[in-house]
Design a protein around this motif. Sequence first.
Motif, PDB file in Angstrom:
ATOM      1  N   GLY A   2       0.830  -1.187   0.000  1.00 26.85           N
ATOM      2  CA  GLY A   2       0.000   0.000   0.000  1.00 26.85           C
ATOM      3  C   GLY A   2       0.869   1.243   0.000  1.00 26.85           C
ATOM      4  O   GLY A   2       2.080   1.184   0.196  1.00 26.85           O
ATOM      5  N   THR A   6       2.075  -1.382   4.658  1.00 22.16           N
ATOM      6  CA  THR A   6       2.281  -2.650   3.964  1.00 22.16           C
ATOM      7  C   THR A   6       0.975  -3.427   4.013  1.00 22.16           C
ATOM      8  O   THR A   6       0.472  -3.733   5.092  1.00 22.16           O
ATOM      9  N   SER A   7       0.410  -3.762   2.865  1.00 23.35           N
ATOM     10  CA  SER A   7      -0.872  -4.454   2.813  1.00 23.35           C
ATOM     11  C   SER A   7      -0.738  -5.930   2.491  1.00 23.35           C
ATOM     12  O   SER A   7      -1.690  -6.692   2.618  1.00 23.35           O
ATOM     13  N   ALA A   8       0.450  -6.348   2.059  1.00 26.13           N
ATOM     14  CA  ALA A   8       0.680  -7.761   1.754  1.00 26.13           C
ATOM     15  C   ALA A   8       2.182  -8.008   1.725  1.00 26.13           C
ATOM     16  O   ALA A   8       2.962  -7.114   1.389  1.00 26.13           O
ATOM     17  N   LEU A  38      -1.174 -12.917  -2.163  1.00 25.89           N
ATOM     18  CA  LEU A  38      -1.098 -11.461  -2.035  1.00 25.89           C
ATOM     19  C   LEU A  38      -2.476 -10.808  -2.188  1.00 25.89           C
ATOM     20  O   LEU A  38      -2.812  -9.871  -1.455  1.00 25.89           O
ATOM     21  N   GLU A  39      -3.261 -11.307  -3.131  1.00 26.12           N
ATOM     22  CA  GLU A  39      -4.602 -10.742  -3.351  1.00 26.12           C
ATOM     23  C   GLU A  39      -5.435 -10.845  -2.076  1.00 26.12           C
ATOM     24  O   GLU A  39      -6.140  -9.898  -1.703  1.00 26.12           O
ATOM     25  N   GLN A  41      -4.359 -11.174   1.039  1.00 24.98           N
ATOM     26  CA  GLN A  41      -3.826 -10.293   2.082  1.00 24.98           C
ATOM     27  C   GLN A  41      -4.274  -8.846   1.860  1.00 24.98           C
ATOM     28  O   GLN A  41      -4.604  -8.131   2.805  1.00 24.98           O
ATOM     29  N   GLN A  42      -4.280  -8.411   0.619  1.00 25.92           N
ATOM     30  CA  GLN A  42      -4.656  -7.034   0.321  1.00 25.92           C
ATOM     31  C   GLN A  42      -6.119  -6.759   0.640  1.00 25.92           C
ATOM     32  O   GLN A  42      -6.474  -5.648   1.040  1.00 25.92           O
ATOM     33  N   HIS A  45      -6.590  -5.584   4.074  1.00 27.21           N
ATOM     34  CA  HIS A  45      -6.239  -4.173   4.245  1.00 27.21           C
ATOM     35  C   HIS A  45      -7.461  -3.268   4.042  1.00 27.21           C
ATOM     36  O   HIS A  45      -7.471  -2.122   4.503  1.00 27.21           O
ATOM     37  N   GLU A  46      -8.487  -3.795   3.370  1.00 24.87           N
ATOM     38  CA  GLU A  46      -9.685  -3.016   3.075  1.00 24.87           C
ATOM     39  C   GLU A  46     -10.846  -3.333   4.020  1.00 24.87           C
ATOM     40  O   GLU A  46     -11.969  -2.857   3.802  1.00 24.87           O
TER      41      GLU A  46
END
Length: 315
Positions: A2, A6-8, A38-39, A41-42, A45-46
């Motif tokens: 991000g 860090t988002s992932a 990764l997708e 994990q991101q 973040h949302e």
Amino acid sequence: MGSKYTSAVLAASFSWNNDAIAACPPAEDHEDVAQEALEWQQLSHEGAQAESYAYPVPIRRRVTWRGLTHVIEPRQGTPPREPNRILELHGLMGAIGEQVGLAWTAEQDVQRLSQTRAGREPIHHRLVARAQAELAGHFVLGAAHSLGNLAVRVITLNAVAAAIVERKYSRAGGFPPGSDSRDAWPTLNSGLLSTLRRAADAAQNRGIHKVVCALAELHAGEPFDALDGRRGMDYHRRRPQSLPHASPRGGTVHGQNGLTTISVVAPSLEVEADEDLVHQVVVAAMRSVSSCMFDIRAALPAAVREEGINYPYGP
């Protein structure tokens, strides 16, 4: 990554030696597995934003996600049945993404060990490479069981479907968001899938149905079954040793017709200790779990929106 946080994150290796990591790239990078981790994990973040968008407000909102802009009109949408349910979905997805990312890291190190096996004694190599593969398998199985619990929580978005699951798992207390009760986190098995199928059929929600179908396909597949069988042997029964030994499972003392026979045997290696075989089982299961994750991620937006909930993530 991000812009602010860090988002992932993915680790290339569990080794502390960056030069050695760079000098020994794995032959198979399994990039699709890494990207799916990764997708997920991101999406975690949302989570807070996704929860806030789920509630109607008197203003117009524009949300851009992955280049697509969604417009949420004033007072549009139906609030979720429970607060923090969307938040928990995103948080659980992030946890699953990290589990699969760690499985990927461990598997990449198995390949490095295999590529450098000539520098170790066969017994030493078998011991460490197999253990590293089992570590990857541990994270893969954790992710698979977490996918089962993600499906449970997607089901709870629908009142009719939720009643079926909650009746079956009455001790879970309705699977409240944030619960740490063991009863609220069932094991992925045929019993859970049977309940989820009945609930999905009752929901009349195509997205929910696709989520459960993806999970059922994972559970019914040979890759998951093979890894689950290894886990049962390694954790609950007698784990095969990685070196030849003289304590065979079949025993050395046998009696028949009043006659007792005592054998002295030479050390031998158990077939199930083959490190390459364990690695193959883990890779197949990791890829199967990743494929299931892809299908669930694609189905989730429709599952949420068909309940009337504002959800700007995904197509």
